[in-house]
Design an enzyme around this catalytic site. Structure first.
Site, PDB file in Angstrom:
ATOM      1  N   GLY A  16     -37.372  37.814  44.085  1.00  0.00           N
ATOM      2  CA  GLY A  16     -37.450  39.167  43.884  1.00  0.00           C
ATOM      3  C   GLY A  16     -38.902  39.731  44.142  1.00  0.00           C
ATOM      4  O   GLY A  16     -38.868  40.872  44.652  1.00  0.00           O
ATOM      5  N   GLY A 101     -39.409  29.907  43.584  1.00  0.00           N
ATOM      6  CA  GLY A 101     -38.055  28.824  43.556  1.00  0.00           C
ATOM      7  C   GLY A 101     -37.539  28.555  44.844  1.00  0.00           C
ATOM      8  O   GLY A 101     -36.838  27.548  45.101  1.00  0.00           O
ATOM      9  N   ALA A 106     -32.100  24.524  46.061  1.00  0.00           N
ATOM     10  CA  ALA A 106     -31.233  23.498  47.140  1.00  0.00           C
ATOM     11  C   ALA A 106     -30.417  24.720  48.073  1.00  0.00           C
ATOM     12  O   ALA A 106     -29.324  24.349  48.882  1.00  0.00           O
ATOM     13  CB  ALA A 106     -30.110  23.294  46.200  1.00  0.00           C
ATOM     14  N   HIS A 474     -31.030  27.240  36.491  1.00  0.00           N
ATOM     15  CA  HIS A 474     -30.812  28.578  36.853  1.00  0.00           C
ATOM     16  C   HIS A 474     -30.880  29.339  35.612  1.00  0.00           C
ATOM     17  O   HIS A 474     -29.952  29.892  34.929  1.00  0.00           O
ATOM     18  CB  HIS A 474     -29.580  28.814  37.585  1.00  0.00           C
ATOM     19  CG  HIS A 474     -29.230  28.112  38.885  1.00  0.00           C
ATOM     20  ND1 HIS A 474     -28.444  27.534  39.105  1.00  0.00           N
ATOM     21  CD2 HIS A 474     -30.267  28.029  40.005  1.00  0.00           C
ATOM     22  CE1 HIS A 474     -28.616  26.722  40.325  1.00  0.00           C
ATOM     23  NE2 HIS A 474     -29.709  26.995  40.771  1.00  0.00           N
TER      24      HIS A 474
END
Length: 574
Positions: A16, A101, A106, A474
Site C-alpha cells: 500500500g 512484505g 511468496a 497474512h
C-alpha cells in the site's frame, strides 16, 4: 502547503505504501516514505545481481533475516505473538525493510473469490468487484503477474490429493510476481516499464523467494513502485520509525525515531497529509496508542474490530530420509487447490539451506476433545519416540519438506485493543465478529495427512498449534472500510474518519477474509484510493469526509512515471 517538510508522509513501504508513494509523486506531491527497517537494495547499482546482495543468503543469517532491532537484528522477517483471550491468540509473520512484505512474501498474487466482495461489512456501499476490477488489472501489470511455468514433485503430489478428495478441478498453478523470461539466469533490460524500470535477471527457481531474492528475479516493490517513485522524486527514509502523528493547524507533525538500540535520534517532520501503510500490525499498534493516549481522539471506536487472520494455518509434510525429491526447488508457491469451497491450500517451500523455520515444527495433532493438544502430542511421542529423536534434525530440512499454507474465506475475526503495560502500549486480542477464528482446520489436517502418504513423510504442525495458537502470514483488517465511523475506521476512499488528512492503505484496510494471499488486493485497493486523489493544487473530486459515498472518476497524474506504450502503463478506466 508552504513551510511544511513534505506534502505527504507515507508510513511504511509495503504494497500500500509503495503504491501511494508512486501515484502521489506522479501527481506532484512532495512525498517522504518512512520505513522502520533497513534498505536491502542498492539504488546506485545498475547490476541486478549486485543490487540485492544485502539480502540474507539463508534464514540462518539472523542479522539480515530476523527482525529484533533492540538486539541489533534488522532483517526482513518480523514475528509477533499477539496475546489475549484463549481462542484469539495468534502468531503473526510479517515483513520488514524497504519494500516491506514484498521482500519476504511468496510472490503469489491471486484475486479473491466473490465472497470477499460480498462481505456484509461493505457490500452495501458499492459493487466492489466491478469497481476494483481495473485496479486489479493495473496491479497485475505493475507487479508482473504471470503463471508459474513449472510442475514440481510437490505439485504432482498435491494434485493427487486433490483427486482423492474429489477436487482436482480446483487444482492449478499459481499466478506469481516473478520475471521468468526466456532462459533462467539471464540478465535483460527492463521488461515492464518501457525502459523506466531497472535491469533484471530471469528466475532460476532456486526456491529462496521467502528469504529475499538476491538474484533480482522476484518482482519486489524495489523493482517497480518504489523504484519508480524514488526516481520521480519521492524520498525514502530507512531505519526511521514513526512514533506519533499529531494534528497541527497546518496539517500534522510526525514524530520519528531512528530504529535500533537506545539511545536513538529523535526528530519531527511536518506534512499536510499522512498515509498509514505500516502493515496491519504496525498500523494498528500506532493508531491504538494514539487513540488511547488522546493524540488522535477522533479515531473510530471500530478500530481493531474485524481484525482477521485470513483464517490461516501453517502445516506441512517432512520426509526424514535425505534421498528423494528436492522440495526446495521452484518458486516459493507453485500450485494450489481447494479441498472445499472455503478452504485453500498451497504447497510452499524455502530455498536450500534455509532451515531455521523448521524449529517451529512438531507433530500434527487435531484440535477438539477433552485432553489438551500438547498432552496428546506427548502421548504420540511416547508411543513413537523415534519421531522425537528426528525433530531436532534440521539438516536439509527445506529439501525434505513441503509446507502447506492453508487459508479460508470464512467470516471469522478477532478484536484487537490497546493495553498499557510496564513496557509501554501493547495490543491484546479477544474473540470478535462471526465465527471464532479457527485453532485448527479439520479438512486441512485431512489433506495434509493424505499429502504425507503421497510423499512418504510425516504430517506436522507448529509447536504453538499444541496450545491452540495458530500462525498467520497474512494478518489483515482492523481498520475496516465502513459507511460511517459507527461501522468502520476509514471511508470508501481510505480516509480516516475523525481526522481529515489521514489515510490507511495497507492490509489493515482489507475488510474481510480473502481465502487467498492478500498482496494483490492490498495493491489494487491502494491503486483505487490513490486514483481518486487530485493532482497537487487541484480541487478534490471526492465528497467531504463523512458524506455519503459516490463513485468518482479517476484523476490522471500530471507526470506519469511509466511511458504510455509500456506493458505496465497507467490505464485509468472512467
Amino acid at each position: 502547503m508552504a513551510g511544511l517538510d513534505y506534502d505527504v508522509v507515507v508510513i511504511g513501504s509495503g504494497f500500500g505504501g509503495s503504491v501511494a508513494a508512486l501515484r502521489l509523486t506522479e501527481k506532484g506531491y512532495r512525498v517522504a516514505v518512512l520505513e522502520a527497517g533497513r534498505r536491502f537494495d542498492d539504488p546506485a547499482s545498475e547490476s541486478p545481481r549486485e543490487r540485492h546482495r544485502a539480502l540474507p543468503r539463508t534464514s540462518w543469517r539472523s542479522r539480515s533475516y530476523l527482525w529484533a532491532p533492540g538486539l541489533g537484528l534488522t532483517g526482513i522477517q518480523r514475528i509477533h505473538l499477539l496475546r489475549g483471550e484463549k481462542g484469539a491468540r495468534v502468531l503473526v509473520l510479517a515483513g520488514a525493510g524497504v519494500g516491506g512484505g514484498s521482500l519476504v512474501y511468496a510472490n503469489t498474487l491471486y484475486e479473491p473469490p466473490r465472497a470477499f466482495f460480498d462481505d456484509p461489512q461493505w457490500r452495501h456501499i458499492t459493487d466492489w468487484q466491478a469497481e476494483l476490477a481495473p485496479h486489479y488489472d493495473q496491479a497485475r501489470r505493475m507487479l508482473g503477474v504471470t503463471v508459474n511455468p513449472t510442475m514440481t514433485p510437490a505439485d504432482e503430489a498435491v494434485r493427487k490429493v486433490a483427486r482423492r478428495m474429489g477436487r482436482e478441478d480446483t487444482f492449478h498453478r499459481t499466478p506469481v510476481g516473478v520475471y521468468f523470461g526466456k532462459r533462467p539466469g539471464e540478465e535483460t533490460g527492463d521488461p515492464y516499464f518501457g525502459g523506466a524500470g531497472p535491469r533484471r535477471v530471469t528466475c532460476t527457481e532456486c526456491g529462496s523467494c521467502m528469504t529475499g531474492c538476491r538474484a533480482g528475479a522476484k518482482n519486489m516493490l524495489t523493482e517497480n513502485y518504489l523504484y519508480l517513485a524514488e526516481r520521480a522524486g519521492a524520498r525514502i527514509l530507512p531505519m526511521t520509525t514513526a512514533t506519533a502523528v499529531r494534528p497541527t493547524p497546518g496539517g500534522y507533525q510526525v514524530d520519528v525515531l531512528a530504529t535500533g538500540p537506545v539511545p536513538r535520534r529523535r526528530r519531527t517532520l511536518t506534512t499536510g497529509q499522512v498515509v498509514f501503510a505500516a502493515g496491519t500490525y504496525g498500523t494498528q499498534k500506532l493508531l491504538h496508542r494514539m487513540k488511547a493516549d488522546g493524540t488522535l481522539p477522533g479515531l473510530s471506536d471500530r478500530l481493531g474490530a474485524l481484525t482477521r487472520t485470513n483464517s490461516e494455518a501453517i502445516l506441512g509434510v517432512e520426509r526424514f530420509l535425505s534421498r528423494g525429491a528436492d522440495h526446495s526447488r521452484g518458486v516459493a508457491i507453485t500450485s494450489s487447490f481447494h479441498p472445499d469451497d472455503q478452504t485453500h491450500i498451497e504447497p510452499t517451500r524455502y530455498g536450500p539451506g534455509s532451515n531455521a523455520m523448521g524449529m517451529l515444527r512438531t507433530l500434527l495433532v487435531d484440535g477438539g476433545g477433552r485432553a489438551p493438544r500438547w498432552a496428546r502430542a506427548a502421548g504420540q511421542l511416547a508411543r513413537r519416540p523415534w519421531d522425537l529423536a528426528r525433530l531436532p534434525n534440521f539438516r536439509h530440512w527445506s529439501r525434505r519438506t513441503v509446507i502447506a499454507l492453508v487459508m479460508q474465506s470464512r467470516d471469522n475475526s478477532v478484536t484487537v485493543s490497546a493495553h498499557r503495560s510496564m513496557f509501554g502500549w501493547k495490543m491484546r486480542s479477544r474473540r470478535g465478529h462471526g465465527e471464532p477464528s479457527p485453532t485448527w482446520i479439520p479438512v486441512a489436517h485431512q489433506a495434509v495427512r493424505m499429502l504425507a502418504e503421497e510423499l512418504g513423510g510425516m504430517a506436522g504442525g507448529t509447536w504453538l498449534d499444541l496450545f491452540n495458537i495458530p500462525t498467520t502470514a497474512h494478518f489483515i483488517g482492523g481498520c475496516a472500510i465502513g459507511d460511517s465511523p459507527a461501522t468502520g475506521v476509514i471511508d470508501p476512499y481510505h480516509r480516516v474518519y475523525g481526522h481529515d488528512g489521514l489515510h490507511v492503505v495497507d492490509g489493515s484496510a482489507v475488510s474481510a477474509n480473502l481465502g487467498v494471499n492478500p498482496s494483490l488486493t492490498i495493491t489494487a485497493q491502494a491503486e483505487r484510493a490513490m486514483a481518486a486523489w487530485p493532482n497537487h493544487g487541484d480541487p478534490d473530486p471526492r465528497p467531504p469526509l463523512g458524506a455519503a459515498y459516490q463513485q468518482v472518476s479517476p484523476v490522471a497524474p500530471k507526470s506519469p512515471a511509466v511511458p504510455s506504450d509500456a506493458p505496465a502503463a497507467l490505464r485509468l478506466v472512467h
